[in-house]
Scaffold this motif. Structure first.
Motif, PDB file in Angstrom:
ATOM      1  N   VAL A  21       0.865  -1.176   0.000  1.00  0.00           N
ATOM      2  CA  VAL A  21       0.000   0.000   0.000  1.00  0.00           C
ATOM      3  C   VAL A  21       0.903   1.228   0.000  1.00  0.00           C
ATOM      4  O   VAL A  21       1.749   1.380   0.886  1.00  0.00           O
ATOM      5  CB  VAL A  21      -0.945   0.013   1.225  1.00  0.00           C
ATOM      6  N   LEU A  22       0.728   2.069  -1.004  1.00  0.00           N
ATOM      7  CA  LEU A  22       1.520   3.294  -1.114  1.00  0.00           C
ATOM      8  C   LEU A  22       0.707   4.469  -0.613  1.00  0.00           C
ATOM      9  O   LEU A  22      -0.344   4.807  -1.175  1.00  0.00           O
ATOM     10  CB  LEU A  22       1.939   3.517  -2.573  1.00  0.00           C
ATOM     11  N   GLY A  23       1.172   5.054   0.476  1.00  0.00           N
ATOM     12  CA  GLY A  23       0.505   6.198   1.092  1.00  0.00           C
ATOM     13  C   GLY A  23      -0.235   5.790   2.338  1.00  0.00           C
ATOM     14  O   GLY A  23      -0.898   4.747   2.378  1.00  0.00           O
ATOM     15  N   PHE A  24      -0.099   6.591   3.381  1.00  0.00           N
ATOM     16  CA  PHE A  24      -0.786   6.316   4.646  1.00  0.00           C
ATOM     17  C   PHE A  24      -1.407   7.564   5.257  1.00  0.00           C
ATOM     18  O   PHE A  24      -2.232   7.476   6.144  1.00  0.00           O
ATOM     19  CB  PHE A  24       0.180   5.669   5.644  1.00  0.00           C
ATOM     20  N   SER A  25      -1.030   8.725   4.784  1.00  0.00           N
ATOM     21  CA  SER A  25      -1.484   9.961   5.417  1.00  0.00           C
ATOM     22  C   SER A  25      -2.958  10.258   5.115  1.00  0.00           C
ATOM     23  O   SER A  25      -3.571   9.633   4.249  1.00  0.00           O
ATOM     24  CB  SER A  25      -0.612  11.134   4.980  1.00  0.00           C
ATOM     25  N   LYS A  51       0.662 -10.911   3.932  1.00  0.00           N
ATOM     26  CA  LYS A  51       1.432  -9.758   4.406  1.00  0.00           C
ATOM     27  C   LYS A  51       1.004  -8.503   3.660  1.00  0.00           C
ATOM     28  O   LYS A  51       0.813  -8.519   2.454  1.00  0.00           O
ATOM     29  CB  LYS A  51       2.920 -10.014   4.178  1.00  0.00           C
ATOM     30  N   VAL A  52       0.873  -7.423   4.426  1.00  0.00           N
ATOM     31  CA  VAL A  52       0.593  -6.108   3.858  1.00  0.00           C
ATOM     32  C   VAL A  52       1.686  -5.164   4.335  1.00  0.00           C
ATOM     33  O   VAL A  52       1.900  -5.005   5.537  1.00  0.00           O
ATOM     34  CB  VAL A  52      -0.791  -5.561   4.304  1.00  0.00           C
ATOM     35  N   ASP A  53       2.400  -4.575   3.383  1.00  0.00           N
ATOM     36  CA  ASP A  53       3.398  -3.561   3.698  1.00  0.00           C
ATOM     37  C   ASP A  53       2.836  -2.197   3.314  1.00  0.00           C
ATOM     38  O   ASP A  53       2.163  -2.069   2.292  1.00  0.00           O
ATOM     39  CB  ASP A  53       4.696  -3.787   2.913  1.00  0.00           C
ATOM     40  N   VAL A  54       3.142  -1.205   4.137  1.00  0.00           N
ATOM     41  CA  VAL A  54       2.711   0.164   3.858  1.00  0.00           C
ATOM     42  C   VAL A  54       3.950   1.040   3.768  1.00  0.00           C
ATOM     43  O   VAL A  54       4.811   1.004   4.647  1.00  0.00           O
ATOM     44  CB  VAL A  54       1.758   0.697   4.957  1.00  0.00           C
ATOM     45  N   HIS A  55       4.013   1.814   2.693  1.00  0.00           N
ATOM     46  CA  HIS A  55       5.134   2.727   2.473  1.00  0.00           C
ATOM     47  C   HIS A  55       4.592   4.128   2.249  1.00  0.00           C
ATOM     48  O   HIS A  55       3.729   4.346   1.395  1.00  0.00           O
ATOM     49  CB  HIS A  55       5.945   2.282   1.258  1.00  0.00           C
ATOM     50  N   SER A  75      11.473   1.319   2.475  1.00  0.00           N
ATOM     51  CA  SER A  75      11.482   1.233   1.013  1.00  0.00           C
ATOM     52  C   SER A  75      11.064  -0.165   0.574  1.00  0.00           C
ATOM     53  O   SER A  75      11.544  -1.161   1.116  1.00  0.00           O
ATOM     54  CB  SER A  75      12.854   1.594   0.449  1.00  0.00           C
ATOM     55  N   PRO A  76      10.157  -0.242  -0.391  1.00  0.00           N
ATOM     56  CA  PRO A  76       9.704  -1.539  -0.887  1.00  0.00           C
ATOM     57  C   PRO A  76      10.784  -2.223  -1.709  1.00  0.00           C
ATOM     58  O   PRO A  76      11.620  -1.562  -2.328  1.00  0.00           O
ATOM     59  CB  PRO A  76       8.508  -1.187  -1.786  1.00  0.00           C
ATOM     60  N   GLY A  77      10.752  -3.542  -1.712  1.00  0.00           N
ATOM     61  CA  GLY A  77      11.687  -4.310  -2.521  1.00  0.00           C
ATOM     62  C   GLY A  77      11.180  -4.482  -3.942  1.00  0.00           C
ATOM     63  O   GLY A  77       9.972  -4.457  -4.191  1.00  0.00           O
ATOM     64  N   LYS A  78      12.090  -4.660  -4.855  1.00  0.00           N
ATOM     65  CA  LYS A  78      11.738  -4.868  -6.263  1.00  0.00           C
ATOM     66  C   LYS A  78      11.157  -6.265  -6.468  1.00  0.00           C
ATOM     67  O   LYS A  78      11.604  -7.230  -5.857  1.00  0.00           O
ATOM     68  CB  LYS A  78      12.975  -4.698  -7.156  1.00  0.00           C
ATOM     69  N   SER A 100       8.438   2.984 -11.922  1.00  0.00           N
ATOM     70  CA  SER A 100       9.068   2.797 -10.613  1.00  0.00           C
ATOM     71  C   SER A 100       8.119   2.071  -9.663  1.00  0.00           C
ATOM     72  O   SER A 100       8.511   1.126  -8.977  1.00  0.00           O
ATOM     73  CB  SER A 100       9.475   4.149 -10.025  1.00  0.00           C
ATOM     74  N   ILE A 101       6.875   2.504  -9.637  1.00  0.00           N
ATOM     75  CA  ILE A 101       5.883   1.875  -8.761  1.00  0.00           C
ATOM     76  C   ILE A 101       5.674   0.408  -9.154  1.00  0.00           C
ATOM     77  O   ILE A 101       5.682  -0.488  -8.319  1.00  0.00           O
ATOM     78  CB  ILE A 101       4.557   2.654  -8.801  1.00  0.00           C
TER      79      ILE A 101
END
Length: 127
Positions: A21-25, A51-55, A75-78, A100-101
């Motif tokens: 997930v990109l963005g948390f604000s 798994k859920v990662d937030v960046h 930073s997310p992994g490729k 990039s995303i």
């Protein structure tokens, strides 16, 4: 969610899957996380996937941990994710660009442009 349904249609094993997930604000280009709706999205996704990662490069990692008991990643992994959700339209995401995303996704991943930041042809799902 639409993301989960699309993953199932593509035979992505949810038990082993990872979503980014990109963005948390609360809103774009702002570090404020009070009243963010993204926390609800993350919570719902965690019911289905491994798994859920937030960046969010704008949000203070300690604030997210203190306020929501959520550890943001630096930073997310490729090629690491089965699904990517763009949840907040930070300028930094737009300037980094769609390539990039999408580089964070495994081959065959699903990109859900929740805020329609990029051209429709760049995403599998959007609102």
């Amino acid at each position: 969610t639409q993301m989960i349904n699309e993953m199932l249609k593509r035979d992505i094993n949810l038990d082993d899957s990872k979503i980014l997930v990109l963005g948390f604000s609360f809103k774009e280009n702002c570090p404020d996380i009070r009243n963010t709706r993204v926390v609800e999205l993350v919570s719902e996704l965690e019911n289905y996937v491994a798994k859920v990662d937030v960046h969010d490069p704008i949000v203070n990692i300690n604030d997210a941990r203190d306020e929501y008991d959520l550890d943001l990643i630096k930073s997310p992994g490729k090629e690491e994710y089965d699904g990517i959700i763009l949840a907040v339209c930070h300028d930094v995401f737009k300037s980094n660009g769609i390539d990039s995303i999408r580089s964070f996704g495994k081959p065959g991943h699903i990109f859900y442009d929740l805020k329609s930041m990029f051209n429709k042809s760049n995403s599998e799902l959007r609102l």
